[in-house]
Design a protein around this motif. Structure first.
Motif, short mmCIF file in Angstrom:
data_model
loop_
_atom_site.label_atom_id
_atom_site.label_comp_id
_atom_site.label_asym_id
_atom_site.label_seq_id
_atom_site.Cartn_x
_atom_site.Cartn_y
_atom_site.Cartn_z
N ALA A 37 0.85 -1.19 0.00
CA ALA A 37 0.00 0.00 0.00
C ALA A 37 0.89 1.25 0.00
N LYS A 38 0.48 2.28 -0.72
CA LYS A 38 1.25 3.51 -0.77
C LYS A 38 1.08 4.27 0.54
N ASP A 39 2.12 4.98 0.92
CA ASP A 39 2.10 5.81 2.11
C ASP A 39 1.38 7.11 1.76
N PRO A 40 0.24 7.41 2.39
CA PRO A 40 -0.50 8.63 2.04
C PRO A 40 0.26 9.91 2.42
N ARG A 41 1.35 9.78 3.19
CA ARG A 41 2.14 10.96 3.57
C ARG A 41 3.17 11.33 2.52
N GLN A 42 3.22 10.59 1.41
CA GLN A 42 4.15 10.89 0.34
C GLN A 42 3.36 11.15 -0.96
N VAL A 43 3.74 12.20 -1.68
CA VAL A 43 3.08 12.55 -2.93
C VAL A 43 4.09 12.36 -4.07
N PHE A 44 3.75 11.49 -5.03
CA PHE A 44 4.61 11.19 -6.17
C PHE A 44 3.99 11.74 -7.45
N SER A 45 4.84 12.01 -8.44
CA SER A 45 4.34 12.45 -9.74
C SER A 45 3.70 11.25 -10.44
N PHE A 46 2.55 11.47 -11.06
CA PHE A 46 1.85 10.37 -11.72
C PHE A 46 2.07 10.37 -13.23
N ILE A 47 2.59 11.48 -13.77
CA ILE A 47 3.02 11.53 -15.17
C ILE A 47 4.21 12.50 -15.24
N PRO A 48 5.03 12.43 -16.29
CA PRO A 48 6.14 13.37 -16.39
C PRO A 48 5.64 14.77 -16.71
N GLY A 49 6.36 15.78 -16.23
CA GLY A 49 5.97 17.15 -16.51
C GLY A 49 6.93 18.15 -15.90
N THR A 50 6.59 19.43 -16.03
CA THR A 50 7.40 20.53 -15.51
C THR A 50 6.62 21.20 -14.38
N ILE A 51 7.27 21.37 -13.24
CA ILE A 51 6.63 22.03 -12.09
C ILE A 51 6.47 23.51 -12.43
N THR A 52 5.24 24.01 -12.36
CA THR A 52 5.00 25.43 -12.67
C THR A 52 4.86 26.27 -11.41
N THR A 53 4.20 25.75 -10.38
CA THR A 53 4.11 26.47 -9.10
C THR A 53 4.17 25.47 -7.95
N VAL A 54 4.78 25.92 -6.87
CA VAL A 54 4.78 25.16 -5.61
C VAL A 54 4.05 26.05 -4.62
N ASP A 55 2.88 25.61 -4.15
CA ASP A 55 2.02 26.45 -3.32
C ASP A 55 2.19 26.23 -1.83
N VAL A 56 3.07 25.32 -1.42
CA VAL A 56 3.30 25.06 0.00
C VAL A 56 4.80 25.04 0.27
N LYS A 57 5.14 25.19 1.55
CA LYS A 57 6.54 25.08 1.97
C LYS A 57 6.59 24.24 3.23
N PRO A 58 7.75 23.73 3.61
CA PRO A 58 7.83 22.93 4.83
C PRO A 58 7.29 23.69 6.04
N GLY A 59 6.50 22.99 6.82
CA GLY A 59 5.90 23.60 8.01
C GLY A 59 4.47 24.07 7.80
N ASP A 60 4.03 24.21 6.56
CA ASP A 60 2.66 24.64 6.27
C ASP A 60 1.67 23.55 6.68
N SER A 61 0.55 23.96 7.25
CA SER A 61 -0.55 23.04 7.54
C SER A 61 -1.53 23.10 6.39
N VAL A 62 -1.97 21.93 5.93
CA VAL A 62 -2.92 21.87 4.83
C VAL A 62 -4.09 20.97 5.21
N LYS A 63 -5.21 21.25 4.57
CA LYS A 63 -6.39 20.39 4.73
C LYS A 63 -6.48 19.48 3.51
N GLU A 64 -7.21 18.41 3.65
CA GLU A 64 -7.41 17.51 2.52
C GLU A 64 -8.05 18.29 1.37
N GLY A 65 -7.48 18.19 0.18
CA GLY A 65 -8.01 18.89 -0.99
C GLY A 65 -7.35 20.22 -1.29
#
Length: 109
Positions: A37-65
């Motif tokens: 089973a995949k670890d839900p605490r890790q987010v992997f790329s599902f297709i190849p691409g170029t990162i255009t924006t990163v909207d979070v930084k370490p320490g940020d709290s996020v909600k599901e979605g």
């Protein structure tokens, strides 16, 4: 004329969600990589691409979605949303990075 009797193949137990069966298994099946089973605490790329924006930084709290990052693939902009509520532990990519499929993008605590 000699008739050699072949030994019966050894039966092994195969458990599925629908029951347990006695069967013979192929070498390919025995040597397969087991599923984990995949670890839900890790987010992997599902297709190849170029990162255009990163909207979070370490320490940020996020909600599901919540939006984590966006990337461009095949002339389309795709959005990664948080699979869980939690705090971002590490971000492994920056804007402009070109990533292949299966790369770890970010982790939660």
């Amino acid at each position: 004329m000699s008739t050699k009797k072949e030994a019966a193949p050894e039966l092994e137990t195969l458990a599925t969600k629908h029951g347990t069966y006695k069967t013979t298994l192929t070498a390919k099946y025995r040597n397969r990589t087991p599923w984990h089973a995949k670890d839900p605490r890790q987010v992997f790329s599902f297709i190849p691409g170029t990162i255009t924006t990163v909207d979070v930084k370490p320490g940020d709290s996020v909600k599901e979605g919540d939006v984590l990052l966006t990337f461009k693939a095949m002339k389309m902009h795709n959005t990664y949303r948080s699979p869980i509520a939690g705090r971002v532990a590490k971000v492994h990519v920056t804007e402009g990075d070109v990533v292949p499929k299966g790369v770890l993008l970010l982790e939660f605590e």
